[in-house]
Motif scaffolding. Structure first.
Motif, PDB file in Angstrom:
ATOM      1  N   UNK A   1       0.744  -1.347   0.010  1.00  0.00           N
ATOM      2  CA  UNK A   1       0.084   0.139   0.042  1.00  0.00           C
ATOM      3  C   UNK A   1       0.654   1.381   0.091  1.00  0.00           C
ATOM      4  N   UNK A   2       2.012   1.255   0.723  1.00  0.00           N
ATOM      5  CA  UNK A   2       2.507   2.491   0.794  1.00  0.00           C
ATOM      6  C   UNK A   2       3.425   2.825  -0.408  1.00  0.00           C
ATOM      7  N   UNK A   3       3.753   1.593  -1.120  1.00  0.00           N
ATOM      8  CA  UNK A   3       4.304   1.887  -2.476  1.00  0.00           C
ATOM      9  C   UNK A   3       3.229   2.588  -3.469  1.00  0.00           C
ATOM     10  N   UNK A   4       2.096   2.120  -3.587  1.00  0.00           N
ATOM     11  CA  UNK A   4       1.249   2.249  -4.521  1.00  0.00           C
ATOM     12  C   UNK A   4       0.572   3.478  -4.301  1.00  0.00           C
ATOM     13  N   UNK A   5       0.314   3.892  -2.926  1.00  0.00           N
ATOM     14  CA  UNK A   5      -0.486   5.007  -2.461  1.00  0.00           C
ATOM     15  C   UNK A   5       0.222   6.249  -2.562  1.00  0.00           C
ATOM     16  N   UNK A   6       1.606   6.184  -2.165  1.00  0.00           N
ATOM     17  CA  UNK A   6       2.545   7.381  -1.756  1.00  0.00           C
ATOM     18  C   UNK A   6       3.698   7.351  -2.828  1.00  0.00           C
ATOM     19  N   UNK A   7       4.358   6.415  -2.925  1.00  0.00           N
ATOM     20  CA  UNK A   7       5.552   6.499  -3.878  1.00  0.00           C
ATOM     21  C   UNK A   7       5.416   6.624  -5.273  1.00  0.00           C
ATOM     22  N   UNK A   8       4.648   5.546  -5.831  1.00  0.00           N
ATOM     23  CA  UNK A   8       4.702   5.724  -6.939  1.00  0.00           C
ATOM     24  C   UNK A   8       3.785   6.881  -7.624  1.00  0.00           C
ATOM     25  N   UNK A   9       2.717   7.398  -6.915  1.00  0.00           N
ATOM     26  CA  UNK A   9       2.034   8.528  -7.510  1.00  0.00           C
ATOM     27  C   UNK A   9       3.009   9.959  -7.366  1.00  0.00           C
ATOM     28  N   UNK A  10       3.720  10.016  -6.251  1.00  0.00           N
ATOM     29  CA  UNK A  10       4.666  11.062  -6.100  1.00  0.00           C
ATOM     30  C   UNK A  10       5.671  11.001  -7.327  1.00  0.00           C
TER      31      UNK A  10
ATOM     32  N   UNK B   1       7.931  15.398   0.449  1.00  0.00           N
ATOM     33  CA  UNK B   1       9.167  14.547   0.804  1.00  0.00           C
ATOM     34  C   UNK B   1       9.716  13.566  -0.209  1.00  0.00           C
ATOM     35  N   UNK B   2       9.040  13.028  -1.153  1.00  0.00           N
ATOM     36  CA  UNK B   2       9.719  12.075  -2.165  1.00  0.00           C
ATOM     37  C   UNK B   2      10.136  13.122  -3.121  1.00  0.00           C
ATOM     38  N   UNK B   3       9.652  14.199  -3.387  1.00  0.00           N
ATOM     39  CA  UNK B   3      10.042  15.226  -4.564  1.00  0.00           C
ATOM     40  C   UNK B   3      11.316  15.546  -4.105  1.00  0.00           C
ATOM     41  N   UNK B   4      11.434  16.024  -2.742  1.00  0.00           N
ATOM     42  CA  UNK B   4      12.629  16.495  -2.152  1.00  0.00           C
ATOM     43  C   UNK B   4      13.854  15.585  -2.127  1.00  0.00           C
ATOM     44  N   UNK B   5      13.424  14.326  -2.062  1.00  0.00           N
ATOM     45  CA  UNK B   5      14.685  12.877  -2.196  1.00  0.00           C
ATOM     46  C   UNK B   5      15.048  13.057  -3.881  1.00  0.00           C
ATOM     47  N   UNK B   6      14.012  13.155  -4.683  1.00  0.00           N
ATOM     48  CA  UNK B   6      14.230  13.039  -5.902  1.00  0.00           C
ATOM     49  C   UNK B   6      15.508  14.325  -6.314  1.00  0.00           C
TER      50      UNK B   6
END
Length: 346
Positions: A13-22, A303-308
């Protein structure tokens, strides 16, 4: 460099609902090219839905066979260390979901791997990126709160034991609400306080409600195989003289169904963060300060955009890895204190 080539470890769930969409919101900068999960069929479904070209059952093969720049780790806590170290050793930047690991020793091994790799290791503490948190950070940095000497951390649910996943399995999670939701509020407080060095921890855990059948606001949980605490309380003191009082619960007989809060007290001002309200004394007047406007921020996405962005720019720092070891040290000490009935000096 071209697009950041990202692999995902874990197709839950955390991959499909958070990481992939971001990541998908950065089509010019990021390309998710591979996904791995021991539940291969699940990974294949996600890959087909998201147009991810490479699918693996074992992440080790993914790291070996696909050229990757960065990896998101979205698996249960027990598997964070091995996956993170493998990815770092393969030359990848790593965004690992919280908590860093099962314990301090594992977090320190991840910190050492980061130092050896020269890559970025970042943890999924997304509450840092909430508009309220960043606003308070600006006030603190401007000296508006003076010296912050006390904090209160609360992550309390009335009947919020997760009815899915492995959240109630100590072998896979390392603990219950403390290591799952409490760690978010604890990190937020530590972040705003400058991540002071802890010197002692006194804690107690309780298992009163999770092992019996009851109302489940997050679904029915397996109360017969419930092996984590349903509440943890503690006090942490720091080398600079500051202290934090902590409460975290999956289930407690309280009014609110879900309460996440960080409160800070300094000698020039204080605040409750969620929602944001600040307190000061100025010109012989006690003031309550509430923002008229805060931007609507998707903290996970930010957060994920900052990481990228850091990966693309080559902004490598060891601060996240060191903070991960630090917070894991506190969690370990609280559980140890609860088990021994004694305060733990660090």
């Amino acid at each position: 460099m071209g697009k950041l080539r990202v692999g995902i470890i874990g197709a839950g769930g955390i991959a499909t609902s958070v990481h992939l969409p971001a990541y998908k919101k950065l089509p010019e900068q990021v390309e998710v090219v591979a996904i791995a999960d021991v539940a291969y069929d699940r990974a294949k479904v996600v890959a087909d839905e998201e147009n991810i070209p490479y699918v693996f059952e074992q992440y080790e093969r993914m790291l070996k066979e696909v050229e990757l720049d960065a990896v998101s780790i979205c698996v249960p806590n027990k598997f964070h260390r091995d996956a993170a170290i493998a990815a770092l050793e393969a030359g990848c930047h790593v965004l690992c979901e919280k908590p860093p690991a099962m314990n301090q020793q594992e977090a320190k091994e991840m910190e050492d791997a980061q130092a050896a790799s020269g890559k970025l290791l970042m943890y999924g503490f997304h509450y840092r990126y909430q508009a309220e948190t960043q606003t308070v950070k600006r006030f603190i940095d401007a000296g508006e709160f003076g010296e912050i000497y006390s904090g209160r951390v609360q992550a309390i649910r009335r009947r919020g034991i997760p009815g899915w996943g492995v959240f109630t399995n100590k072998e896979l999670q390392g603990g219950g609400p403390l290591i799952d939701i409490g760690v978010h509020m604890l990190d937020t407080a530590l972040y705003l306080m400058g991540y002071p060095e802890p010197v002692s921890v006194l804690g107690q855990t309780h298992q009163q409600l999770g092992t019996r059948k009851g109302v489940g606001l997050l679904g029915a949980w397996d109360y017969e195989n419930y092996t984590v605490e349903d509440m943890a309380v503690g006090m942490i003191t720091f080398k600079n003289g500051a202290s934090i009082v902590l409460e975290s619960a999956f289930a407690a007989n309280v009014e609110k169904n879900d309460f996440m809060q960080v409160s800070l007290m300094g000698n020039e001002g204080g605040a409750d963060i969620f929602p944001l309200k600040m307190y000061q004394e100025k010109h012989d007047t006690l003031l309550d300060i509430t923002p008229a406007y805060l931007p609507n921020v998707n903290a996970h996405e930010t957060e994920i955009h900052a990481f990228a962005a850091d990966c693309i720019a080559g902004n490598v720092t060891d601060i996240y890895a060191k903070q991960g070891t630090n917070i894991q040290k506190i969690i370990d000490a609280l559980y140890q204190s609860a088990e021994t009935g004694k305060a733990i000096n660090l």
